[in-house]
Scaffold this active site. Structure first.
Site, PDB file in Angstrom:
ATOM      1  N   SER A   1       0.794  -1.239   0.000  1.00  0.00           N
ATOM      2  CA  SER A   1       0.000   0.000   0.000  1.00  0.00           C
ATOM      3  C   SER A   1       0.818   1.275   0.000  1.00  0.00           C
ATOM      4  CB  SER A   1      -0.925   0.019   1.207  1.00  0.00           C
ATOM      5  OG  SER A   1      -2.087  -0.697   0.885  1.00  0.00           O
TER       6      SER A   1
ATOM      7  N   LYS B   1       0.318   3.358  -2.915  1.00  0.00           N
ATOM      8  CA  LYS B   1      -0.870   4.225  -3.029  1.00  0.00           C
ATOM      9  C   LYS B   1      -0.463   5.699  -2.977  1.00  0.00           C
ATOM     10  CE  LYS B   1      -4.002   0.705  -1.289  1.00  0.00           C
ATOM     11  NZ  LYS B   1      -4.370  -0.142  -0.206  1.00  0.00           N
TER      12      LYS B   1
ATOM     13  N   TYR C   1      -3.515  -1.944 -10.373  1.00  0.00           N
ATOM     14  CA  TYR C   1      -3.430  -1.850  -8.911  1.00  0.00           C
ATOM     15  C   TYR C   1      -2.492  -2.919  -8.326  1.00  0.00           C
ATOM     16  CZ  TYR C   1      -4.871  -2.322  -4.032  1.00  0.00           C
ATOM     17  OH  TYR C   1      -4.862  -2.436  -2.658  1.00  0.00           O
TER      18      TYR C   1
ATOM     19  N   TYR D   1      -4.877   3.366   7.877  1.00  0.00           N
ATOM     20  CA  TYR D   1      -6.236   2.813   7.940  1.00  0.00           C
ATOM     21  C   TYR D   1      -6.930   3.228   9.222  1.00  0.00           C
ATOM     22  CZ  TYR D   1      -3.503  -0.013   4.742  1.00  0.00           C
ATOM     23  OH  TYR D   1      -2.646  -0.406   3.770  1.00  0.00           O
TER      24      TYR D   1
ATOM     25  N   VAL E   1       1.005  -3.819   3.782  1.00  0.00           N
ATOM     26  CA  VAL E   1       0.937  -5.136   4.423  1.00  0.00           C
ATOM     27  C   VAL E   1       2.172  -5.995   4.166  1.00  0.00           C
ATOM     28  CG1 VAL E   1      -1.585  -5.334   4.635  1.00  0.00           C
ATOM     29  CG2 VAL E   1      -0.447  -6.135   2.551  1.00  0.00           C
TER      30      VAL E   1
HETATM   31  N1  GLU Z   1      -2.167  -5.204  -2.059  1.00  0.00           N
HETATM   32  C1  GLU Z   1      -2.780  -5.119  -0.766  1.00  0.00           C
HETATM   33  C2  GLU Z   1      -4.264  -5.383  -0.890  1.00  0.00           C
HETATM   34  O1  GLU Z   1      -4.842  -4.937  -1.790  1.00  0.00           O
HETATM   35  C3  GLU Z   1      -2.498  -3.793  -0.179  1.00  0.00           C
HETATM   36  C4  GLU Z   1      -2.985  -3.637   1.240  1.00  0.00           C
HETATM   37  C5  GLU Z   1      -1.977  -2.988   2.139  1.00  0.00           C
HETATM   38  O2  GLU Z   1      -0.787  -2.946   1.891  1.00  0.00           O
HETATM   39  O3  GLU Z   1      -2.401  -2.504   3.183  1.00  0.00           O
HETATM   40  O4  GLU Z   1      -4.881  -6.000  -0.102  1.00  0.00           O
END
Ligand code: GLU
Length: 305
Positions: A63, A66, A189, A241, A259
Site C-alpha cells: 500500500s 498508493k 493496482y 487505515y 501489508v
Molecule cells: N495489495 C494489498 C491489498 O490490496 C495492499 C494492502 C496494504 O498494503 O495494506 O490487499
C-alpha cells in the site's frame, strides 16, 4: 545529532518485539516473509543516510504504492479527483466493503484499497496499456534508481487471491465509479502493490515529500509544494487505515504503511524514513516498525507537533 547511535539504540530496544504480530497470509506469497526481519533507513535532505538491520532486503511495498499513484493522479487530474475519491479518514479496515455500500461507491480516501483502485482506474484510463510501466517509472524516478522492478510472483499471488479487491472493484463499478474493465484496473493496482524495494530505496523515494516536492539530491521537481502538503496531510490522517489516529498520536509524523511490512514516514524539511518488519498488528501495519518509529521520534525529538 548522532543518528547512527539512535538507530542502533532502536534496534536493541525492538529486538524483543520482533516476531510479535503476524505476517500477512491472505496474499500467499507474503506468508514466506521472516517475521523477525528488521531494517530501518533515515535519509536526510542534506544527502546523508543512516541504516540499521537488513537494509539490502527487498520486499513488496504494497500500500505504500498508493502514495505514489496518488501523486501521479494529483499532478494529472487536480480537482477532478475529488468527485471520485474523497480525502477523509475512513475509520474502517483497508479492505472494508461496508462504508462503500452506503456511501454510493465513493471511497473515503486514496489510501484505502477502494480509493487506490479508483486511482488505478484513472491512471489506466490515462495511460492505457502502459499504466503499470508508467507507475513503475514514476517510482524509479523518485528513487533515482532504475533497477527497481515489480515482483511478478507477488503480483500473481495477489491476482489469484484478491477476492476482496475484486468485490470492491465490482461494487464500485455498479455505482459507475470504475470506468475500465475490472481486470485491467486491478492489473494496474496489483502491479503497483508488487513493486519491490528495500528501506534505502523507499526512504530515497519519499525524500522529496520532506522537501516541498523537490528531490534535494538531483534538484528534480517531482511534485509541486501544494500537492506535497496534501500528500503529507493525507498520510497523517489516512496513512494507517483505522489506526491512523493511533499512529499520529504515538509517532507524530505523516506516514504510510503496507501489508508487506514497510512504512514510510516524513519529517518535513529534515528527512524521510523507511522501516521494514513484516509481522503486522491487527490493523495490518508493521508491529515492530510502528514501535521503531515511535522510539525514533521520542529519541530524536523530530515530530511535526
Ligand atoms: N495489495 C494489498 C491489498 O490490496 C495492499 C494492502 C496494504 O498494503 O495494506 O490487499
Amino acid at each position: 545529532m548522532n543518528y547512527q547511535a539512535i538507530l542502533e539504540q532502536i534496534q536493541t530496544d525492538i529486538a524483543p518485539l520482533l516476531g510479535q504480530g503476524r505476517v500477512a497470509t491472505y496474499i500467499p506469497a507474503l506468508a514466506c516473509a521472516n517475521p523477525k526481519d528488521f531494517a530501518m533507513t533515515l535519509h536526510l535532505v542534506n544527502g546523508e543516510s543512516y541504516h540499521a538491520g537488513l537494509v539490502e532486503k527487498r520486499f513488496s511495498i504494497q500500500s505504500i504504492s498508493k502514495v505514489f499513484m496518488y501523486c501521479i493522479a494529483l499532478s494529472l487530474f487536480e480537482e477532478n479527483i475529488y468527485e471520485r475519491v474523497r480525502v477523509e479518514p475512513s475509520g474502517n479496515p483497508f479492505n472494508s466493503l461496508i462504508q462503500l455500500e452506503y456511501e454510493n461507491g465513493i471511497p473515503r480516501n486514496p489510501f484505502i484499497n477502494p480509493g487506490a483502485i479508483v486511482v488505478a482506474d484513472m491512471l489506466t484510463s490515462y495511460f492505457g496499456s502502459s499504466a503499470e510501466e508508467s507507475i513503475l517509472h514514476y517510482f524509479q524516478n523518485t528513487c533515482d534508481d532504475f533497477t527497481i522492478t515489480i515482483d511478478k510472483e507477488i503480483f500473481n499471488s495477489e491476482h489469484n487471491s484478491g477476492y476482496r479487491n475484486y468485490a470492491l472493484a465490482n461494487l464500485m463499478k455498479s455505482f459507475g465509479n470504475i470506468h475500465n474493465d475490472i481486470e485491467k484496473t486491478l492489473d494496474t493496482y496489483f502491479n503497483a502493490c508488487s513493486i519491490s524495494a528495500n528501506t534505502a530505496q523507499l526512504a530515497r523515494s519519499s525524500l522529496h515529500l520532506a522537501n516541498n516536492g523537490i528531490d534535494p539530491i538531483t534538484a528534480n521537481i517531482l511534485l509541486n509544494p501544494e500537492h506535497t502538503k496534501r500528500i503529507n496531510a493525507l498520510m497523517l490522517t489516512c496513512g494507517h487505515y483505522d489506526a491512523s489516529g493511533e499512529f499520529a498520536y504515538r509517532v507524530g509524523l505523516p506516514g504510510k504503511s503496507g501489508v508487506g511490512g514497510g512504512i514510510i514516514a516524513i519529517v518535513p524539511n529534515i528527512m524521510s524514513i523507511a522501516v521494514y518488519s513484516p509481522a503486522l498488528n491487527v490493523h495490518g501495519n508493521s508491529f515492530a516498525g510502528t514501535k521503531a518509529l515511535e522510539l525514533f521520534t521520542q529519541y530524536s525529538g523530530h515530530t511535526i507537533f
